[in-house]
Design an enzyme around this catalytic site. Structure first.
Site, short mmCIF file in Angstrom:
data_model
loop_
_atom_site.label_atom_id
_atom_site.label_comp_id
_atom_site.label_asym_id
_atom_site.label_seq_id
_atom_site.Cartn_x
_atom_site.Cartn_y
_atom_site.Cartn_z
N ASN A 1 1.08 -0.79 -0.36
CA ASN A 1 -0.24 -0.25 -0.43
C ASN A 1 0.92 1.39 -0.36
OD1 ASN A 1 -1.60 2.31 0.49
ND2 ASN A 1 -3.11 0.89 1.75
N ASP B 1 -0.24 4.33 -0.11
CA ASP B 1 -1.05 6.05 0.03
C ASP B 1 0.39 7.20 1.00
OD1 ASP B 1 -2.88 4.58 -0.93
OD2 ASP B 1 -4.18 4.20 1.32
N HIS B 2 0.94 6.05 1.96
CA HIS B 2 1.93 7.31 3.22
C HIS B 2 3.16 7.82 1.87
CE1 HIS B 2 -1.27 6.92 5.99
NE2 HIS B 2 -1.23 5.53 5.39
N ARG C 1 3.79 19.43 1.14
CA ARG C 1 4.58 19.58 0.87
C ARG C 1 3.90 20.71 -0.69
NH1 ARG C 1 10.19 21.17 2.00
NH2 ARG C 1 10.30 21.03 4.67
N HIS D 1 -6.00 3.53 -1.82
CA HIS D 1 -7.23 4.60 -1.51
C HIS D 1 -7.38 5.27 -1.63
CE1 HIS D 1 -9.86 4.45 2.70
NE2 HIS D 1 -10.25 4.85 1.31
N ARG E 1 -9.37 7.99 -0.93
CA ARG E 1 -10.18 9.00 -0.05
C ARG E 1 -11.05 9.47 -0.20
NH1 ARG E 1 -10.22 7.83 5.52
NH2 ARG E 1 -8.71 5.89 5.77
N ARG F 1 -6.97 12.40 0.58
CA ARG F 1 -5.75 13.16 1.88
C ARG F 1 -4.55 12.58 1.75
NH1 ARG F 1 -6.93 9.50 7.21
NH2 ARG F 1 -9.59 10.83 6.79
N HIS F 2 -4.49 10.89 0.80
CA HIS F 2 -3.51 10.62 0.01
C HIS F 2 -2.94 10.58 -1.31
CE1 HIS F 2 -5.61 6.83 2.06
NE2 HIS F 2 -5.50 7.52 3.10
N GLU G 1 -8.94 0.83 -3.01
CA GLU G 1 -9.09 0.79 -1.93
C GLU G 1 -10.28 2.18 -2.28
OE1 GLU G 1 -6.94 0.53 1.60
OE2 GLU G 1 -6.48 -1.40 1.12
N THR H 1 -7.26 6.40 10.24
CA THR H 1 -7.45 5.29 9.36
C THR H 1 -7.99 4.80 9.34
OG1 THR H 1 -5.44 3.58 8.43
CG2 THR H 1 -5.61 3.56 10.66
N THR H 2 -8.44 3.60 8.86
CA THR H 2 -9.57 2.14 8.44
C THR H 2 -10.11 1.79 9.67
OG1 THR H 2 -9.28 2.53 6.35
CG2 THR H 2 -11.18 0.93 7.36
N GLU I 1 -10.81 -9.52 2.51
CA GLU I 1 -9.32 -8.80 3.63
C GLU I 1 -9.91 -9.01 5.04
OE1 GLU I 1 -6.81 -6.19 1.52
OE2 GLU I 1 -6.20 -5.71 3.75
N HIS J 1 -3.92 -4.54 7.47
CA HIS J 1 -3.97 -3.43 8.62
C HIS J 1 -3.55 -3.51 10.02
CE1 HIS J 1 -4.89 0.31 10.10
NE2 HIS J 1 -5.74 0.83 8.70
N GLY J 2 -1.90 -3.11 9.71
CA GLY J 2 -1.17 -2.81 10.78
C GLY J 2 0.10 -3.77 11.13
N HIS K 1 1.50 1.12 6.16
CA HIS K 1 1.93 1.85 6.66
C HIS K 1 3.40 1.40 7.30
CE1 HIS K 1 2.33 4.62 10.49
NE2 HIS K 1 1.96 4.97 10.04
N1 PXP Z 1 -6.12 -2.96 3.80
C1 PXP Z 1 -6.60 -2.25 3.60
C2 PXP Z 1 -7.85 -2.73 3.37
C3 PXP Z 1 -6.27 -1.02 4.44
O1 PXP Z 1 -7.55 -0.09 4.51
C4 PXP Z 1 -5.29 -0.41 4.54
C5 PXP Z 1 -5.11 0.65 5.30
O2 PXP Z 1 -5.20 1.99 4.18
C6 PXP Z 1 -4.30 -2.02 4.70
C7 PXP Z 1 -4.46 -2.83 4.47
C8 PXP Z 1 -2.97 -1.61 4.87
O3 PXP Z 1 -2.49 -1.38 6.66
P1 PXP Z 1 -1.48 -0.48 7.32
O4 PXP Z 1 -1.10 0.81 6.23
O5 PXP Z 1 -1.15 -0.98 8.88
O6 PXP Z 1 -0.71 -1.80 6.79
#
Ligand code: PXP
Length: 244
Positions: free
Chosen positions: A12, A14-15, A23, A48, A50, A54-55, A75, A105-106, A156, A195-196, A218
């Site tokens: 992912n 996004d970050h 910036r 994702h 959104r 935001r990202h 996503e 976050t989600t 998921e 996630h996490g 992340h």
């Molecule tokens: N899967 C889904 C559906 C998510 O929404 C996210 C966070 O955007 C992730 C996986 C990845 O989570 P993390 O950024 O905590 O690794």
């Protein structure tokens, strides 16, 4: 169902966009990270879009669709705007997530059981466009049953709770994820998780034999500050492979 030998890694990005947006310029470009992730062993890219952008932004999606040679998993919330965007871009997969404007976050899984009627048409339209639909749900048999009724080919499981508890609570959550993965697989649904997840907590999840894909963001982007993105992905890949 027999164990799936190879566990895919979806990265992912996004970050990377979060850092760019801080910036307001173009650097660092999410697509550059996506291409580097593919080179380092990622099997897919997750992003994702959104409602508040935001990202990832709309143009990122266009560039990713043009330049990626590995599958893109978009996503998105179950809104009309996102449905239009998905149908226009036709990513390989769409993962439907709950979205709350105030959240960082989600924070929880989609209530597929409670929103069954609304989601039926949504899932149907994505499926008709040949987009692989995934529902981001809690590892709860009720939600798996709802996914079965909705005809989702993929679920998921939200591993956020697993990632944030320790000891016996973590063991219990791991069992819940494992049982939910077995229930999904038994009913012909491909289970994913995410996630996490971090270097420290990925292996018990990666060892659940029915899981086919983990989506991780992340931690990899944060760790890349210290080790370089390629290094963090190679290490994640190796940790996952060690369990199979
Ligand atoms: N899967 C889904 C559906 C998510 O929404 C996210 C966070 O955007 C992730 C996986 C990845 O989570 P993390 O950024 O905590 O690794």
């Amino acid at each position: 169902m027999s164990a799936i030998k190879y566990l895919r890694l979806g990265v992912n990005i996004d970050h990377v966009a979060t850092i760019r947006n801080a910036r307001g310029g173009d650097h660092p470009e999410p697509v550059r990270a996506a291409l580097m992730a593919a080179k380092a062993g990622a099997d897919g890219i997750t992003a994702h879009l959104r409602e508040d952008r935001r990202h990832i932004r709309d143009n990122d999606l266009t560039v990713l669709m043009d330049e990626l040679s590995i599958p893109l998993n978009l996503e998105m919330a179950a809104t009309d705007e996102m449905l239009d965007i998905a149908l226009r871009h036709r990513p390989h997969a769409a993962c439907i997530v709950p979205e709350n404007r105030e959240e960082r976050t989600t924070e929880g899984g989609l209530d597929a059981a409670g929103q069954h009627n609304r989601l039926t048409d949504f899932v149907g339209q994505l499926r008709n466009a040949n987009i692989r639909v995934s529902l981001f749900i809690e590892p709860d048999p009720r939600q798996v049953e709802a996914a079965i009724h909705l005809g989702a080919p993929v679920v998921e499981f939200h591993t956020g709770h697993y990632a944030h508890v320790a000891g016996a609570d973590r063991e219990a959550e791991l069992r819940r994820i494992s049982e939910a993965a077995a229930l999904a697989a038994k009913n012909g649904i491909e289970p994913h998780a995410g996630h996490g997840l971090t270097f420290d907590n990925v292996q018990p999840i990666a060892a659940i034999p029915q899981l086919a894909e983990l989506n991780i963001g992340h931690f990899l982007i944060g760790e890349a500050i210290f080790g370089g993105l390629g290094n963090s992905i190679r290490e994640m890949r190796a940790l996952m492979d060690e369990t199979r």
